[in-house]
Write an enzyme that holds these catalytic residues in place. Structure first.
Site, short mmCIF file in Angstrom:
data_model
loop_
_atom_site.label_atom_id
_atom_site.label_comp_id
_atom_site.label_asym_id
_atom_site.label_seq_id
_atom_site.Cartn_x
_atom_site.Cartn_y
_atom_site.Cartn_z
N HIS A 105 0.81 -1.23 0.00
CA HIS A 105 0.00 0.00 0.00
C HIS A 105 0.84 1.27 0.00
O HIS A 105 0.54 2.24 0.70
CB HIS A 105 -0.96 0.01 1.19
CG HIS A 105 -2.04 -1.03 1.09
ND1 HIS A 105 -2.50 -1.53 -0.11
CD2 HIS A 105 -2.78 -1.67 2.06
CE1 HIS A 105 -3.46 -2.41 0.10
NE2 HIS A 105 -3.65 -2.52 1.40
N HIS A 153 -9.74 2.15 0.55
CA HIS A 153 -9.64 0.99 1.44
C HIS A 153 -10.67 1.04 2.57
O HIS A 153 -10.35 0.76 3.72
CB HIS A 153 -8.23 0.88 2.02
CG HIS A 153 -7.81 -0.51 2.39
ND1 HIS A 153 -8.50 -1.27 3.32
CD2 HIS A 153 -6.79 -1.27 1.97
CE1 HIS A 153 -7.90 -2.44 3.45
NE2 HIS A 153 -6.86 -2.47 2.63
N GLU A 200 -11.49 -3.58 -2.92
CA GLU A 200 -10.58 -2.55 -3.42
C GLU A 200 -10.43 -2.72 -4.94
O GLU A 200 -9.82 -3.68 -5.39
CB GLU A 200 -9.22 -2.67 -2.74
CG GLU A 200 -9.28 -2.66 -1.23
CD GLU A 200 -8.13 -3.47 -0.62
OE1 GLU A 200 -6.95 -3.12 -0.87
OE2 GLU A 200 -8.41 -4.46 0.08
#
Length: 364
Positions: free
Chosen positions: A117, A191, A329
């Site tokens: 991420h 997210h 996502e």
């Protein structure tokens, strides 16, 4: 029936960062009374209130009431990325390394040996500039961020813009765009964790999930794709028909064991020329809430909240236990910079990266 608040966008101070910078909280309300709050730190969706089948509003995303909870050491250590914008690269990059034109780039290894991420200080931890917008179709905010050349080891200065619009037909529209001064991987996503019965109200194992995917990308022990595109047929990953998330989640299956449940990218069905396609549909049995996810992206990561362990207490005053929220996502595939057969995530100077995702809310 819940009282309908006034439509529009309002802002207030949510708190201060340790360096004294203020974090703002924006409240968006559409004409139907659907309500969302977004904070400038991480572009984080703090709350999202939608009606159930009886018309009663409830907050359906996991998160906290105070900035202090988002800054707390125990949250940062666990870092489930509640509601945050993710960048530069959503999901994992093997070894935190990739090559562009023969040059190797190293980014932070913040997930074992891999990068997750965007690294140890991804876009979820950055303070975004936020401007309210009111359009004919709804209300929204535009968030902008400059990621400097070398930020978290990535090449090029990236200019990112994300527009959240709460539409009057009860959808959350998310438009992403980015430009760069040097070729760099880009894979922005959102997210949020959803519980359509209401955050803090049990787990999501009874939610009925449908995924518009004939295949998924299996992973190795460190959750990096092996490169295979595997059919979902005759596996616990077949959600082509509505299926309870908990129906097969504990089966004796190597992929489920590696993810400790579902934590996998699904390859969406798409025809040439398709723009937004239906990627997922979720229905909660008790509240009757329904969420549909549409996207221009080639994949969607379904994460069943496997690492939530009850150590974090949410807005309803309830601990977020195992599988108390799910994330969907929209994205390019994990580790695409190292997988030549996956759709490319490279953005070059002179190009504009564009992506569009819509979460549409209704009731059964």
């Amino acid at each position: 029936m819940s009282e309908v608040p006034a439509a529009g966008v309002t802002a207030q101070t949510f708190g201060q960062l340790p360096d004294g910078r203020e974090v703002e909280l924006y409240r968006l309300v559409n004409d139907n009374g659907m309500e969302m709050t977004v904070m400038s730190l991480g572009g984080t969706i703090v709350s999202l209130k939608t009606p159930d089948a009886e018309g009663n509003q409830a907050d359906i995303v996991l998160g906290f009431d105070s900035l202090e909870d988002y800054l707390a050491p125990e949250y940062r250590k666990a870092n489930p990325y509640f509601g945050a914008l993710i960048g530069r690269y959503g999901n994992r990059i093997a070894g935190g390394q990739f090559e562009i034109d023969g040059q190797t780039w190293q980014v932070p290894q913040n997930d074992g040996n891999n990068s997750l991420h965007g690294g140890s200080r991804g876009f979820d931890q950055r303070l975004w500039e936020v401007s309210p917008v009111e359009e004919g179709s709804g209300v929204g905010v535009v968030l902008t961020l400059t990621s400097e050349d070398g930020d978290q080891g990535y090449p090029g200065q990236l200019e990112a813009e994300v527009r959240y619009t709460l539409t009057d037909d009860n959808a959350l529209d998310i438009h992403y765009q980015a430009t760069t001064t040097a070729t760099t991987p880009v894979n922005l996503t959102q997210h949020s964790y959803f519980n359509l019965e209401g955050e803090g109200n049990g787990d999501i194992l009874d939610h009925q999930l449908t995924l518009n995917a004939d295949a998924f990308t299996p992973v190795d022990d460190s959750l990096i794709p092996t490169g295979e595109i595997r059919s979902v047929a005759d596996t616990p990953f077949d959600f082509r028909q509505p299926t309870a998330i908990g129906a097969r989640i504990d089966e004796d299956n190597q992929q489920l064991q590696r993810g400790q449940g579902y934590d996998h990218n699904f390859v969406l069905k798409r025809e040439a020329g398709d723009d937004l396609v239906l990627a997922a549909r979720v229905e909660a049995p008790d509240s009757g809430r329904v969420m549909e996810v549409y996207t221009t992206e080639p994949g969607i990561q379904f994460y069943s909240g496997n690492f939530l362990d009850g150590s974090l207490e949410g807005k309803a005053g309830q601990p977020y236990g195992h599988r108390s929220g799910l994330a969907l996502e929209t994205q390019h595939y994990p580790d695409s910079p190292n997988q030549a057969d996956f759709p490319s995530t490279l953005l070059s100077p002179g190009e504009t990266w564009l992506s569009h995702t819509r979460y549409r809310f209704s009731t059964r």
